[in-house]
Scaffold this active site. Sequence first.
Site, short mmCIF file in Angstrom:
data_model
loop_
_atom_site.label_atom_id
_atom_site.label_comp_id
_atom_site.label_asym_id
_atom_site.label_seq_id
_atom_site.Cartn_x
_atom_site.Cartn_y
_atom_site.Cartn_z
N ALA A 61 -18.99 -36.85 -35.28
CA ALA A 61 -19.86 -36.13 -34.74
C ALA A 61 -20.19 -34.26 -35.59
CB ALA A 61 -18.79 -36.11 -33.50
N ASP A 78 -12.76 -34.31 -32.18
CA ASP A 78 -13.73 -34.00 -32.31
C ASP A 78 -14.33 -32.72 -31.23
OD1 ASP A 78 -14.73 -34.50 -35.43
OD2 ASP A 78 -14.76 -35.70 -34.63
N HIS A 166 -7.38 -47.42 -31.27
CA HIS A 166 -6.65 -46.29 -31.80
C HIS A 166 -5.56 -45.74 -30.75
CE1 HIS A 166 -10.56 -45.02 -29.39
NE2 HIS A 166 -9.88 -44.05 -29.45
N GLN A 168 -3.91 -42.05 -29.07
CA GLN A 168 -4.09 -39.98 -29.18
C GLN A 168 -3.09 -39.62 -29.04
OE1 GLN A 168 -7.60 -38.05 -26.94
NE2 GLN A 168 -8.28 -40.10 -26.37
N HIS A 281 7.38 -41.47 -23.90
CA HIS A 281 8.45 -40.26 -23.79
C HIS A 281 9.13 -40.16 -24.23
CE1 HIS A 281 6.40 -39.65 -19.39
NE2 HIS A 281 5.33 -39.34 -20.34
N HIS A 299 11.81 -44.52 -24.29
CA HIS A 299 10.72 -45.65 -23.23
C HIS A 299 9.17 -45.26 -23.37
CE1 HIS A 299 10.98 -42.09 -19.97
NE2 HIS A 299 10.11 -42.88 -19.67
N HIS A 301 5.70 -46.24 -21.47
CA HIS A 301 5.54 -46.52 -19.85
C HIS A 301 4.16 -47.45 -20.15
CE1 HIS A 301 8.02 -45.15 -17.82
NE2 HIS A 301 7.45 -43.20 -17.55
N TYR A 319 -4.91 -43.79 0.01
CA TYR A 319 -3.52 -43.37 0.51
C TYR A 319 -3.03 -43.45 -0.33
CZ TYR A 319 0.46 -45.00 3.56
OH TYR A 319 1.67 -44.49 3.54
O1 LIG Z 1 -10.27 -38.04 -25.12
P1 LIG Z 1 -10.81 -39.58 -24.69
O2 LIG Z 1 -10.64 -40.83 -25.00
O3 LIG Z 1 -12.79 -39.23 -24.50
O4 LIG Z 1 -10.81 -39.29 -23.18
C1 LIG Z 1 -10.27 -40.11 -22.73
O5 LIG Z 1 -9.65 -39.96 -22.48
C2 LIG Z 1 -8.63 -38.25 -21.72
C3 LIG Z 1 -6.87 -38.67 -21.99
O6 LIG Z 1 -6.63 -38.87 -21.08
C4 LIG Z 1 -8.90 -38.21 -20.60
O7 LIG Z 1 -9.15 -36.75 -20.08
C5 LIG Z 1 -10.61 -39.03 -20.49
O8 LIG Z 1 -10.95 -38.77 -19.26
C6 LIG Z 1 -11.20 -40.11 -21.05
O9 LIG Z 1 -12.27 -40.51 -20.99
O1 LIG Z 2 -8.31 -51.50 2.70
P1 LIG Z 2 -8.98 -51.95 1.89
O2 LIG Z 2 -10.03 -50.89 2.20
O3 LIG Z 2 -9.55 -53.24 1.99
O4 LIG Z 2 -8.28 -51.43 0.03
C1 LIG Z 2 -8.59 -50.21 0.06
O5 LIG Z 2 -7.71 -49.31 0.50
C2 LIG Z 2 -6.42 -49.40 -0.29
C3 LIG Z 2 -6.10 -47.96 0.57
O6 LIG Z 2 -6.41 -46.64 0.19
C4 LIG Z 2 -5.51 -49.67 -1.70
O7 LIG Z 2 -4.87 -49.17 -1.26
C5 LIG Z 2 -6.82 -50.48 -1.94
O8 LIG Z 2 -6.73 -51.38 -3.31
C6 LIG Z 2 -8.95 -50.37 -1.74
O9 LIG Z 2 -9.43 -51.79 -2.64
#
Ligand SMILES: O=P(O)(O)O[C@H]1O[C@H](CO)[C@@H](O)[C@H](O)[C@H]1O
Ligand SMILES: O=P(O)(O)O[C@H]1O[C@H](CO)[C@@H](O)[C@H](O)[C@H]1O
Lengths: 351, 351
Positions: A61, A78, A166, A168, A281, A299, A301, A319
């Site tokens: 870019a 970028d 890739h 970051q 982390h 570790h 995640h 929820y």
């Molecule tokens: O930097 P990217 O890959 O364009 O962006 C992605 O990762 C970022 C970091 O988790 C997030 O903030 C963005 O919402 C996501 O689209």
């Molecule tokens: O109970 P629903 O509407 O089927 O389920 C939706 O809301 C819930 C509560 O936020 C979430 O746990 C589910 O992942 C979502 O699909």
Amino acid sequence: SLTPCFTKHQHLRYNPLRDTWVLVSAHRMKRPWAGQVEKPPEEHVPRHDPHNPLCPGNTRANGEINPDYDSTFLFENDFPALQPDAPDPGSGQHPLFQSRAARGVCKVMCFHPWSDVTLPLMKKEEVVKVIDKWAELVEELGSTYPWVQIFENKGAMMGCSNPHPHCQVWASNFLPNEPALSDRCQRAFHQKHGEPLLLQYAKQEAEKKERVVVETSDWLAVVPYWATWPYQTLLLPRRHVLRINDLTAEEREGLADIMRRLLTKYDNLFEISFPYSMGWHGAPTGPHLTEDNSHWQLHAHYYPPLLRSATVKKFMVGYEMLAQEQRDLTPEQAAEKLRNLSEEHYKTRDN
Amino acid sequence: SLTPCFTKHQHLRYNPLRDTWVLVSAHRMKRPWAGQVEKPPEEHVPRHDPHNPLCPGNTRANGEINPDYDSTFLFENDFPALQPDAPDPGSGQHPLFQSRAARGVCKVMCFHPWSDVTLPLMKKEEVVKVIDKWAELVEELGSTYPWVQIFENKGAMMGCSNPHPHCQVWASNFLPNEPALSDRCQRAFHQKHGEPLLLQYAKQEAEKKERVVVETSDWLAVVPYWATWPYQTLLLPRRHVLRINDLTAEEREGLADIMRRLLTKYDNLFEISFPYSMGWHGAPTGPHLTEDNSHWQLHAHYYPPLLRSATVKKFMVGYEMLAQEQRDLTPEQAAEKLRNLSEEHYKTRDN
Ligand SMILES: O=P(O)(O)O[C@H]1O[C@H](CO)[C@@H](O)[C@H](O)[C@H]1O
Ligand SMILES: O=P(O)(O)O[C@H]1O[C@H](CO)[C@@H](O)[C@H](O)[C@H]1O
């Protein structure tokens, strides 16, 4: 054992790394799904796309031309969320309107010159190069920055906007919320029990076996007892290691091996390139390098969103956002499923 | 004022309700987007669909037939995450493998007999009926349960699997993570400053004006100083009110009015039925009814995911999950945009 009842009756489980609870309601998997289905990931990515800014030899870019790299390749994001020179917004503020300076750098690191491979399809020695580069970056940026966050958003579902393999690396002049919380929790446990939290945890899980997905002599990958995402895993060394740059050459080889095995299982679960966000982390760096951080254990995640199939994810919404995370299968059920999957990738690398 | 520099330079802002920080990097809005685009919400929902289990007169998953309701309609979730009778998993456990009993009820509440209306398209008196029902449920379920979470997942993007206007109410025998954290933060502020956190905040925002979206004599809707989602808002009464069932008849009318105005602006932003998850937080109930909860102030959080357009959302992924939430425009920019939108809905209710 209480495990059988856990699959029938909802209960809470404690996450000792975050001091929070998760609601486990395994019987919810029976519920039919009539909601949003995701687009499955693109199966045929070209090895080299002349318009992809991440490929070797292409223009980015900002007009810069990528070298003809043949291993990993690192460059400055970028559109960085963190820049080194932001001014201080000033202090002496109202308690409800507090701001602070945020400074840092955001780097992007390509894993491989080809767009059509992912970590599980890369050779072991190619993955070792990625790990070496991670270690180098933590060493380098961590010499001054208190936190260096290595993370990979994989798949369009996880906000990744480029199919080229890739990750970051964002380094900041502050300790972000999540590592700050994890630091507090690990410190308190260490003080109380005289042993690093995650070392004791790894030992227990290696004995119990029911949540283990893959293990080697040096490494362990488990679905943690407190997993929130359906197939969430925790990857950690068995030896007490503070930071990724403390890993020996042998441990890095072992890590490349277990990562390829874990990620192959992930891909085999729904026979797609499995989406996730993952990150490392380790003990804080910069000014924290001279402090006692023996309560920490390195570790990674892995947070993958898919729940039922290649196209139905778990929504962490109402929820979960307003009250508490909730999951629809037990961690033991998820671990068993992953454990029983082949370590032979459903797709063979074509080279 | 520091506001102009906030739109150019990244900085951190403090969330006093969660004791966390958010990274604000307004310059990131300039970044081009080549990632996932969402399917815009269905524009033409039939008023009555004979196969929709939420419509009047239809049969649900468990074989029950809905009444021919003409206002709100309440029933038990057919696939509840919480049931009243789950056994206790037992105590005396290892600190890293802690579990607890979780008991409760999950209810679904239809807002209106028609599938083709949403709250902003409903009449004011129809919205008042929804509010009255919310209050009734908090009164009823809150007589024994310590927490009653009212929430609405709106739109397929937010995991909602049925276009019929509805919300959910989950009551639990435990105080979930989010309200527990908010309780601690509000209590600490009250102890230190002698005033409820959100009362002081509402006063300050009503004076400053720059983050106000809609206000009435009794209510205030603002993009909070610490908003994480692009167009997140906080809706609260100006008077000190602990719980939704404490609202007077006049305040409920005022709430119906401000909800319709706020949600009309939301829909007008990208000219679609705006997706979000929302929910109410008020003082805990059940055994907490007899405690001093004067540090609490009733409020609703709206968390809408869209960032750039009807089809491009903000992904809270790698950095956000592993380190800290990050936003791409300032709360002041978001508030200004919402404030300047018409209060006339882009779509008129067809009746
Ligand atoms: O930097 P990217 O890959 O364009 O962006 C992605 O990762 C970022 C970091 O988790 C997030 O903030 C963005 O919402 C996501 O689209
Ligand atoms: O109970 P629903 O509407 O089927 O389920 C939706 O809301 C819930 C509560 O936020 C979430 O746990 C589910 O992942 C979502 O699909």
